[in-house]
Design a protein around this motif. Structure first.
Motif, PDB file in Angstrom:
ATOM      1  N   VAL A 200       0.847   6.618  -6.976  1.00  0.00           N
ATOM      2  CA  VAL A 200      -0.272   7.542  -7.213  1.00  0.00           C
ATOM      3  C   VAL A 200       0.226   8.984  -7.166  1.00  0.00           C
ATOM      4  CG1 VAL A 200      -2.409   8.457  -6.231  1.00  0.00           C
ATOM      5  CG2 VAL A 200      -2.073   5.987  -6.399  1.00  0.00           C
ATOM      6  N   ARG A 201       1.089   9.287  -6.210  1.00  0.00           N
ATOM      7  CA  ARG A 201       1.648  10.637  -6.097  1.00  0.00           C
ATOM      8  C   ARG A 201       2.509  10.981  -7.310  1.00  0.00           C
ATOM      9  NH1 ARG A 201       4.198   9.906  -1.939  1.00  0.00           N
ATOM     10  NH2 ARG A 201       6.371  10.483  -2.189  1.00  0.00           N
TER      11      ARG A 201
ATOM     12  N   ALA B 157       5.514   1.959   9.957  1.00  0.00           N
ATOM     13  CA  ALA B 157       4.657   1.316  10.952  1.00  0.00           C
ATOM     14  C   ALA B 157       4.414  -0.152  10.624  1.00  0.00           C
ATOM     15  CB  ALA B 157       3.324   2.057  11.045  1.00  0.00           C
ATOM     16  N   TRP B 158       4.255  -0.459   9.350  1.00  0.00           N
ATOM     17  CA  TRP B 158       3.971  -1.838   8.933  1.00  0.00           C
ATOM     18  C   TRP B 158       5.234  -2.588   8.525  1.00  0.00           C
ATOM     19  CZ3 TRP B 158      -0.749  -0.682   5.230  1.00  0.00           C
ATOM     20  CH2 TRP B 158      -1.833  -0.213   6.009  1.00  0.00           C
ATOM     21  N   LYS B 159       6.393  -1.923   8.661  1.00  0.00           N
ATOM     22  CA  LYS B 159       7.676  -2.512   8.278  1.00  0.00           C
ATOM     23  C   LYS B 159       7.633  -2.998   6.820  1.00  0.00           C
ATOM     24  CE  LYS B 159       8.694  -3.948  13.019  1.00  0.00           C
ATOM     25  NZ  LYS B 159       9.481  -2.727  13.275  1.00  0.00           N
ATOM     26  N   GLN B 160       7.157  -2.116   5.972  1.00  0.00           N
ATOM     27  CA  GLN B 160       7.041  -2.435   4.547  1.00  0.00           C
ATOM     28  C   GLN B 160       7.929  -1.524   3.691  1.00  0.00           C
ATOM     29  OE1 GLN B 160       2.853  -2.274   3.564  1.00  0.00           O
ATOM     30  NE2 GLN B 160       2.469  -4.309   4.389  1.00  0.00           N
TER      31      GLN B 160
ATOM     32  N   ASP C 109       2.218  11.753   0.738  1.00  0.00           N
ATOM     33  CA  ASP C 109       3.655  11.738   1.012  1.00  0.00           C
ATOM     34  C   ASP C 109       3.916  11.400   2.470  1.00  0.00           C
ATOM     35  OD1 ASP C 109       6.410  12.072   0.660  1.00  0.00           O
ATOM     36  OD2 ASP C 109       6.302  14.179   1.211  1.00  0.00           O
ATOM     37  N   TRP C 110       3.079  11.935   3.355  1.00  0.00           N
ATOM     38  CA  TRP C 110       3.230  11.623   4.779  1.00  0.00           C
ATOM     39  C   TRP C 110       2.733  10.219   5.078  1.00  0.00           C
ATOM     40  CZ3 TRP C 110      -0.073  10.297   8.794  1.00  0.00           C
ATOM     41  CH2 TRP C 110       0.497  10.348  10.078  1.00  0.00           C
ATOM     42  N   PHE C 111       1.597   9.845   4.486  1.00  0.00           N
ATOM     43  CA  PHE C 111       1.001   8.553   4.794  1.00  0.00           C
ATOM     44  C   PHE C 111       1.839   7.378   4.314  1.00  0.00           C
ATOM     45  CE2 PHE C 111      -3.127  10.583   5.706  1.00  0.00           C
ATOM     46  CZ  PHE C 111      -3.475   9.836   6.826  1.00  0.00           C
ATOM     47  N   ASP C 112       2.402   7.483   3.102  1.00  0.00           N
ATOM     48  CA  ASP C 112       3.148   6.323   2.607  1.00  0.00           C
ATOM     49  C   ASP C 112       4.401   6.065   3.441  1.00  0.00           C
ATOM     50  OD1 ASP C 112       5.063   8.132   1.614  1.00  0.00           O
ATOM     51  OD2 ASP C 112       4.275   8.079  -0.397  1.00  0.00           O
TER      52      ASP C 112
ATOM     53  N   LEU D  99       0.820  -1.212   0.000  1.00  0.00           N
ATOM     54  CA  LEU D  99       0.000   0.000   0.000  1.00  0.00           C
ATOM     55  C   LEU D  99       0.855   1.264   0.000  1.00  0.00           C
ATOM     56  CD1 LEU D  99      -2.716   1.432   0.084  1.00  0.00           C
ATOM     57  CD2 LEU D  99      -2.737   1.114   2.583  1.00  0.00           C
ATOM     58  N   PRO D 100       1.927   1.349   0.824  1.00  0.00           N
ATOM     59  CA  PRO D 100       2.784   2.540   0.758  1.00  0.00           C
ATOM     60  C   PRO D 100       3.370   2.771  -0.640  1.00  0.00           C
ATOM     61  CG  PRO D 100       3.227   1.331   2.766  1.00  0.00           C
ATOM     62  CD  PRO D 100       2.319   0.465   1.946  1.00  0.00           C
ATOM     63  N   ASN D 101       3.752   1.688  -1.317  1.00  0.00           N
ATOM     64  CA  ASN D 101       4.298   1.832  -2.669  1.00  0.00           C
ATOM     65  C   ASN D 101       3.224   2.310  -3.652  1.00  0.00           C
ATOM     66  OD1 ASN D 101       6.804   1.057  -1.851  1.00  0.00           O
ATOM     67  ND2 ASN D 101       6.720  -1.000  -2.716  1.00  0.00           N
TER      68      ASN D 101
END
Length: 221
Positions: free
Chosen positions: A12-13, A56-59, A47-50, A5-7
């Motif tokens: 998307v950004r 947090a999820w170690k991803q 940008d902050w969320f990813d 999800l972060p990727n």
């Protein structure tokens, strides 16, 4: 490549960056300003969320590490290009924008030259503040364009004497010219202050990065 999800948010950004400019090709102003502003703010929030979710999820992945700074730079460079292109080319706007663009190109070239060694030069907290100031400044400058064009739309068809009478208080301001003008002035001034602050941080972080890279640039003896 791992599509976490972060990727996905980073991608998307990255896609949203050129869409900021595309808004001005397919929509008239101030609608283009609104769409660009909303798109830019939403992209900046990701940008902050990813980054937060990746930690947090170690991803944290190599793909995300590679794309994240590219997406940031694309957003800033394209947005500044659009803002300058639709501005009066005031030196108070062009100069800090030039400093920011030069630094981004210089550091990107330096990172490319260093190759794998660039990974040893970690992003500092000051560099993150630099990015934050850049994005907030750009968002505020987009809002300046929104207020500017709503002011123009509200004053359309009025002669200069009528406009002057409204601003002097001699006539009732039915169309909100005074508050739109005040919002435009405040957004423009605040946007420039934030952009100059971002340019200052950009210079400092760029010099810091260069100094840290110097040991890796020395010729072998």
């Amino acid at each position: 490549m791992t599509m976490t999800l972060p990727n996905i948010l980073t991608i998307v950004r990255l896609v949203a960056a050129p869409m900021v400019a595309v808004m001005f090709l397919y929509f008239t102003r101030p609608y283009a300003d609104w769409f660009a502003l909303v798109l830019f703010v939403l992209a900046a929030v990701t940008d902050w969320f990813d980054g937060y979710l990746a930690r947090a999820w170690k991803q944290e992945t190599k793909l995300g590490t590679m794309l994240d700074p590219i997406a940031d730079k694309a957003m800033v460079v394209i947005a500044l290009m659009v803002i300058i292109g639709f501005s009066s080319w005031s030196p108070w706007l062009v100069l800090p924008a030039t400093v920011i663009l030069f630094r981004e190109v210089f550091v990107s070239g330096l990172r490319e030259f260093l190759g794998d060694t660039a990974g040893k030069l970690k992003v500092t907290k000051l560099a993150k503040w630099k990015t934050t100031f850049q994005m907030v400044a750009i968002a505020v400058l987009f809002s300046h364009g929104v207020f500017e064009h709503y002011l123009g739309m509200s004053a359309f068809g009025m002669d200069q004497d009528t406009v002057d009478a409204i601003f002097s208080g001699e006539m009732v301001d039915h169309h909100g010219l005074r508050w739109k003008h005040a919002a435009m002035e405040w957004a423009g001034a605040l946007g420039l202050v934030l952009l100059w602050a971002a340019a200052g941080l950009t210079l400092i972080t760029g010099l810091d990065y260069f100094m840290k890279a110097l040991p890796f640039l020395k010729e072998d003896t």
